[in-house]
Design a protein around this motif. Structure first.
Motif, short mmCIF file in Angstrom:
data_model
loop_
_atom_site.label_atom_id
_atom_site.label_comp_id
_atom_site.label_asym_id
_atom_site.label_seq_id
_atom_site.Cartn_x
_atom_site.Cartn_y
_atom_site.Cartn_z
N LEU A 1 0.86 -1.24 0.05
CA LEU A 1 0.15 -0.04 -0.11
C LEU A 1 1.01 1.28 0.02
O LEU A 1 0.73 2.11 -0.89
CB LEU A 1 -0.83 -0.10 1.23
CG LEU A 1 -2.12 0.71 1.49
CD1 LEU A 1 -2.81 0.15 0.23
CD2 LEU A 1 -2.67 0.93 2.57
N VAL B 1 4.12 1.50 -1.05
CA VAL B 1 4.73 1.70 -1.91
C VAL B 1 4.06 1.96 -3.24
O VAL B 1 4.17 3.07 -4.01
CB VAL B 1 5.36 0.22 -2.42
CG1 VAL B 1 6.10 0.38 -3.70
CG2 VAL B 1 6.62 -0.15 -1.54
N CYS B 2 2.82 1.56 -3.31
CA CYS B 2 1.89 2.14 -4.30
C CYS B 2 1.59 3.61 -4.23
O CYS B 2 1.50 4.42 -5.30
CB CYS B 2 0.66 1.40 -4.29
SG CYS B 2 0.76 -0.48 -4.79
N HIS B 3 1.53 3.93 -3.00
CA HIS B 3 1.11 5.28 -2.66
C HIS B 3 2.47 6.28 -3.38
O HIS B 3 2.29 7.24 -3.87
CB HIS B 3 0.94 5.54 -1.36
CG HIS B 3 0.80 6.90 -0.75
ND1 HIS B 3 -0.31 7.76 -1.32
CD2 HIS B 3 1.66 7.71 -0.28
CE1 HIS B 3 -0.04 8.93 -0.84
NE2 HIS B 3 1.08 8.95 -0.12
N ILE C 1 4.58 5.51 -5.47
CA ILE C 1 4.57 5.41 -6.83
C ILE C 1 3.69 6.51 -7.55
O ILE C 1 4.00 7.14 -8.51
CB ILE C 1 4.31 4.25 -7.75
CG1 ILE C 1 5.44 3.10 -7.29
CG2 ILE C 1 3.77 4.11 -9.13
CD1 ILE C 1 4.80 1.79 -7.72
N LYS C 2 2.83 6.59 -6.85
CA LYS C 2 1.69 7.68 -7.11
C LYS C 2 2.08 8.98 -7.08
O LYS C 2 1.72 9.98 -7.74
CB LYS C 2 0.20 7.42 -6.58
CG LYS C 2 -0.93 7.12 -7.61
CD LYS C 2 -2.14 6.81 -6.85
CE LYS C 2 -3.09 6.95 -7.44
NZ LYS C 2 -4.45 6.38 -6.72
N ILE D 1 9.67 8.87 -6.57
CA ILE D 1 10.55 7.92 -6.20
C ILE D 1 11.55 7.72 -7.39
O ILE D 1 11.70 6.76 -7.89
CB ILE D 1 9.87 6.53 -5.85
CG1 ILE D 1 8.95 6.10 -6.86
CG2 ILE D 1 9.52 6.53 -4.40
CD1 ILE D 1 8.81 4.62 -6.70
N TYR E 1 11.40 4.58 -10.43
CA TYR E 1 10.38 4.75 -11.16
C TYR E 1 10.19 6.29 -11.53
O TYR E 1 9.71 6.70 -10.68
CB TYR E 1 9.19 3.90 -10.63
CG TYR E 1 8.16 4.06 -12.00
CD1 TYR E 1 8.33 3.32 -13.18
CD2 TYR E 1 6.99 4.96 -11.62
CE1 TYR E 1 7.25 3.76 -14.15
CE2 TYR E 1 6.10 5.13 -12.65
CZ TYR E 1 6.31 4.52 -13.76
OH TYR E 1 5.30 4.54 -14.59
N PRO E 2 10.18 6.75 -12.88
CA PRO E 2 10.69 6.12 -13.93
C PRO E 2 12.07 5.63 -13.65
O PRO E 2 12.79 6.48 -13.11
CB PRO E 2 10.72 7.03 -14.98
CG PRO E 2 9.92 8.17 -14.37
CD PRO E 2 9.80 8.04 -12.97
#
Lengths: 504, 372
Positions: free
Chosen positions: A432, A434-436, A438-439, A448, A452-453
């Motif tokens: 959760l 990490v997904c946050h 990324i967003k 980050i 990513y990218p």
């Protein structure tokens, strides 16, 4: 809803003074407002200023003697004779009001006419430039920002003696009209970044702006995120470094912090000292810091998960020690962990609020007395005490205070998830976050970034720090106007013969 | 007749490297845990030949797909939904789109349910399928709401997290019996083909480029990444199948449901034991981008057919349907059946339908008088 509409329609409660007479009447209520009539042989005038904002010695020494001299007959004479580089002659009421409240002297020929001279005589009062207190360092500069924005700009300008270093001044706050300065190096900083910052600040609808970190919360990309999106620093050298790199900095009057934007998450774990150490050591310490953060976040929840569900993960030899220390504890692992975690949080909060001298005593009382006592009383196990103390220590390794608070806070959801679903819960909670991440964006740039990218060239100053001669390009992340830090051709010429043989 | 070309903003597109990571995630989900058991059934120690052939056969299919998409770019949006509608007309095209959507849905449910099965057997016998899939789908919802670029980000991170799992093969070396590989080529081609058929299931997933192709910046550069990804997958599966053959005897590997997982149990570190538990939890990561991409494709499909339904609402419906379907599958036996069914559908989709579609596109272009 019509009542909502009516509320929106309501005019500003602030009633601006309609004429100079109103303004003076409004101000006369204040005991520190000086307003008097000067009557000389040739020239008479009304002088008004705020005593607390104006340098009175300076006024007596450098302004009044000219005013009382025989050469003066009218207001324009005053303007020519006074040895100041910047005297404003205006009839505009808003200018008069704001200047008066900034510490300027206003001179009028007659009390009822708005035609006046405005003379600067601001009293600069505030803290001297002192050592940094939050971001301390052993090597490098020890200067820290103070509350006065002019002093802060001076500290940065000393480090950037180039005309391309530019400042955009904005005013924020419906009532406070706080000075906010956006700093950047023209030609290096990305125009889009700069425009975004300026637009976000000027679009801000707030009553007052008290601190730079408050501004960061207002203009962040996601204001509900637990993670700070802009670095706040009190080190002028760090700001100067960031400006050279192509970032944008923001200073707020009255705040000893500068905001650096955009930033990526790894920058929060990079201390400025890293640049003063040789690269293998700097890299090692950066990795240590990242490891400490990971440890701090998951250690207590791993304890809960392993002891509640996955005891087969514990090696046989360690099992004995665990059983001995846990046998006297009557609670579940989660209660035990929460008890100690909350205790540490209490200690930290008390330590932060109390004055330094009492704070130290608090630390000793809390850490030693309560810690050992709770183990001896059988409320918590020895091993857990070690884990919690280490994870608290590891959380404070983060150089940035706001990031450190975030890291301490996100431990709690991990503990709760671990209690419910064990390791699986930790994994889900981790996902959760990490997904946050990324967003999340910082000024529209990915948060980050080197991961990513994926940009391999930006890795050289993220988790590891490569030697300076490897870092001759600015980060791709910033999309700078000038990608090269140095002139590559000249640098190559200076290196000389590539690889000399032995003894040559 | 032609679907309205809906230009995709550059800010929603991902770089050409995204193809590599997305193909990796779609191909390597959790199959490497049980590939050995599936494949060695018919061709015992020669199974690696079947895996090699299977991997090599994906290259021409990928070439077909890329060619198909490149040709299609001049007629509007180059994704499977638009292609089918353009070639087969509105009615048949929509029906084919429905079938494709069911395939995608089946894809995500199969993998989700097999992972839950694995977790239930390996870690939590009492883990409720419903609770877990609800929690899981919440995370998926959060990602898909962020759009395509987030899905790429998650699959990139998935690739990084799966690396230690692939590196764990090193531990097999001291226990390996390389003589298990002998004799080579003992089996008849029919047996090898049966194994080849069984492992289409593990290679399936690269065809998803048919759906996200319009979201790739500089698609010409993406080609090499697509092939490179297929090569990586081939390498990983080859390593895992050889691992299965040299570590186990034939009798054992065919009776073990998850040979790789059983192998992980033999790895021991002084600091902690039972690496298999930690590794099977890391496996969870591979499912997140997979289910996210499938749901994303489905939302796009629904939007394509019914332009009025907003993606954010259809996403919720899709996730609820995923949860319900995963919940309806009761036990391991049914999961096995679903996997077999999926294997057949995947085989048809890759080796029959895609060449057929390519042919149809060629014929269509021929008849409309436009040269390809």
């Amino acid at each position: 809803m019509f009542w909502k509409k009516r509320r929106l329609k309501k005019t500003d409660p602030q009633t601006p003074a309609k004429s100079i007479v109103d303004l003076l009447k409004q101000l006369k209520v204040n005991p520190d407002f000086t307003h008097f009539h000067h009557k000389g042989p040739h020239f008479s005038c009304w002088v008004s200023f705020m005593q607390t904002l104006v340098d009175v010695d300076y006024v007596h020494r450098d302004v009044f003697p000219y005013l009382y001299s025989n050469q003066v007959h009218c207001l324009s004479d005053v303007q020519t004779i006074l040895p100041f580089e910047e005297i404003i002659r205006t009839k505009e009421l808003s200018v008069i009001q704001s200047k008066l409240l900034e510490g300027f002297i206003v001179i009028q020929e007659s009390e009822n006419k708005p035609d006046c001279l405005i003379i600067p005589s601001i009293k600069v009062q505030g803290r001297q430039v002192e050592q940094t207190e939050i971001e301390t360092s052993i090597l490098g500069s020890h200067e820290g920002f103070v509350e006065s924005i002019d002093t802060n700009i001076n500290l940065i300008r000393k480090r950037l003696p180039i005309p391309q270093f530019q400042i955009k001044e904005l005013r924020v706050g419906k009532i406070s009209r706080t000075r906010v300065c956006v700093l950047f190096v023209d030609g290096i900083a990305n125009k889009e970044n700069l425009n975004t910052v300026v637009q976000r600040i000027s679009d801000l609808e707030v009553v007052s702006l008290i601190d730079a970190t408050m501004l960061a919360l207002h203009i962040g990309d996601n204001n509900h995120s637990l993670f700070p999106q802009f670095i706040d620093t009190e080190r002028p050298d760090r700001v100067a470094g960031a400006l050279y790199e192509g970032k944008v900095a923001v200073l707020v009057d009255g705040s000893p912090n500068a905001l650096i934007m955009p930033s990526t998450i790894v920058e929060f774990f990079a201390a400025f000292d890293d640049y003063f150490l040789v690269w293998p050591i700097a890299t090692a310490y950066r990795l240590l810091r990242l490891f400490a953060v990971a440890f701090s976040i998951v250690s207590s929840s791993l304890y809960v998960a392993v002891l509640t569900y996955h005891y087969q993960l514990v090696p046989k030899d360690l099992m004995g020690a665990l059983i001995v220390s846990r046998s006297s504890v009557p609670y579940d692992p989660v209660i035990e962990v929460l008890l100690l975690e909350i205790m540490i949080e209490l200690l930290r909060e008390a330590g932060a609020r109390l004055p330094t001298k009492v704070g130290q005593t608090m630390g000793i009382v809390g850490g030693i007395v309560i810690g050992t006592a709770s183990v001896q009383a059988g409320v918590a196990s020895n091993i857990l005490l070690i884990i919690i103390a280490m994870s608290a220590l590891a959380a404070f390794i983060t150089p940035n205070y706001r990031m450190a608070t975030t890291i301490r806070f996100i431990r709690f959801p991990f503990i709760l998830f671990a209690e419910v679903l064990g390791l699986l819960g930790i994994a889900l909670c981790f996902m959760l976050f990490v997904c946050h991440l990324i967003k999340l964006t910082s000024l529209g740039r990915p948060y980050i970034e080197p991961i990513y990218p994926l940009r391999v060239t930006d890795m050289q100053d993220a988790y590891i720090r490569l030697p300076f001669n490897f870092q001759n390009r600015r980060p791709q992340f910033l999309r700078t106007g000038d990608a090269d830090r140095t002139n590559p051709q000249r640098a190559r010429e200076k290196v000389g013969k590539q690889s000399p043989d032995i003894d040559e | 007749m032609m679907a309205k070309a809906n230009p995709i903003n550059d800010t929603h597109k991902a770089g050409p490297m995204a193809v590599f990571f997305l193909t990796q995630t779609m191909q390597i989900a959790i199959e490497f845990v049980f590939i050995q058991q599936l494949v060695t059934k018919d061709s015992q120690q020669d199974a690696w030949i079947a895996v090699l052939l299977g991997g090599l056969s994906t290259f021409p299919v990928m070439w077909l797909i890329l060619r198909l998409l490149e040709k299609e770019r001049r007629y509007g949006q180059a994704d499977l939904f638009s292609i089918q509608r353009r070639i087969f007309g509105k009615l048949i095209g929509s029906m084919l789109n429905l079938i494709v959507s069911i395939y995608v849905f089946l894809y995500s449910v199969t993998y989700l349910r097999s992972l839950i099965e694995l977790l239930q057997v390996e870690i939590f016998p009492q883990l409720s399928t419903l609770v877990f899939s609800v929690l899981f789908c919440l995370i998926v919802w959060y990602i898909v709401m962020g759009g395509f670029r987030n899905i790429v980000g998650v699959s990139l991170i998935n690739f990084i997290y799966l690396l230690p799992l692939f590196l764990s093969n090193v531990f097999v070396v001291p226990h390996a019996h390389f003589s298990n590989l002998l004799p080579i080529m003992e089996h008849r081609p029919q047996q090898i083909f049966l194994s080849f058929f069984m492992n289409t299931h593990v290679y399936v997933g690269f065809e998803f480029i048919l759906f996200y192709y319009p979201f790739i910046k500089k698609p010409e550069e993406a080609k090499k990444w697509a092939y490179f990804s297929l090569l990586t997958t081939l390498y990983i599966y080859l390593i895992f199948i050889i691992l299965g053959i040299v570590y186990y005897s034939q009798g054992e590997v065919q009776k073990t449901i998850w040979p790789t997982l059983t192998f992980w149990k033999s790895i021991k570190f002084p600091f902690f034991e039972h690496v298999d538990i930690i590794f099977s939890i890391i496996l969870l990561w591979s499912l997140i981008p997979l289910v996210s991409l499938c749901s994303w494709v489905l939302t796009r499909g629904i939007k394509f057919t019914f332009p009025k339904i907003k993606k954010k609402y259809s996403l919720i419906a899709i996730l609820i349907l995923t949860i319900v379907t995963a919940y309806l599958i009761r036990d391991g036996q049914q999961v096995m059946m679903l996997t077999r069914l999926f294997n057949i559908i995947g085989f048809i989709a890759i080796y029959c339908y895609i060449p057929l579609l390519f042919l149809c596109q060629w014929l269509k272009n021929l008849f409309t008088g436009e040269t390809a």
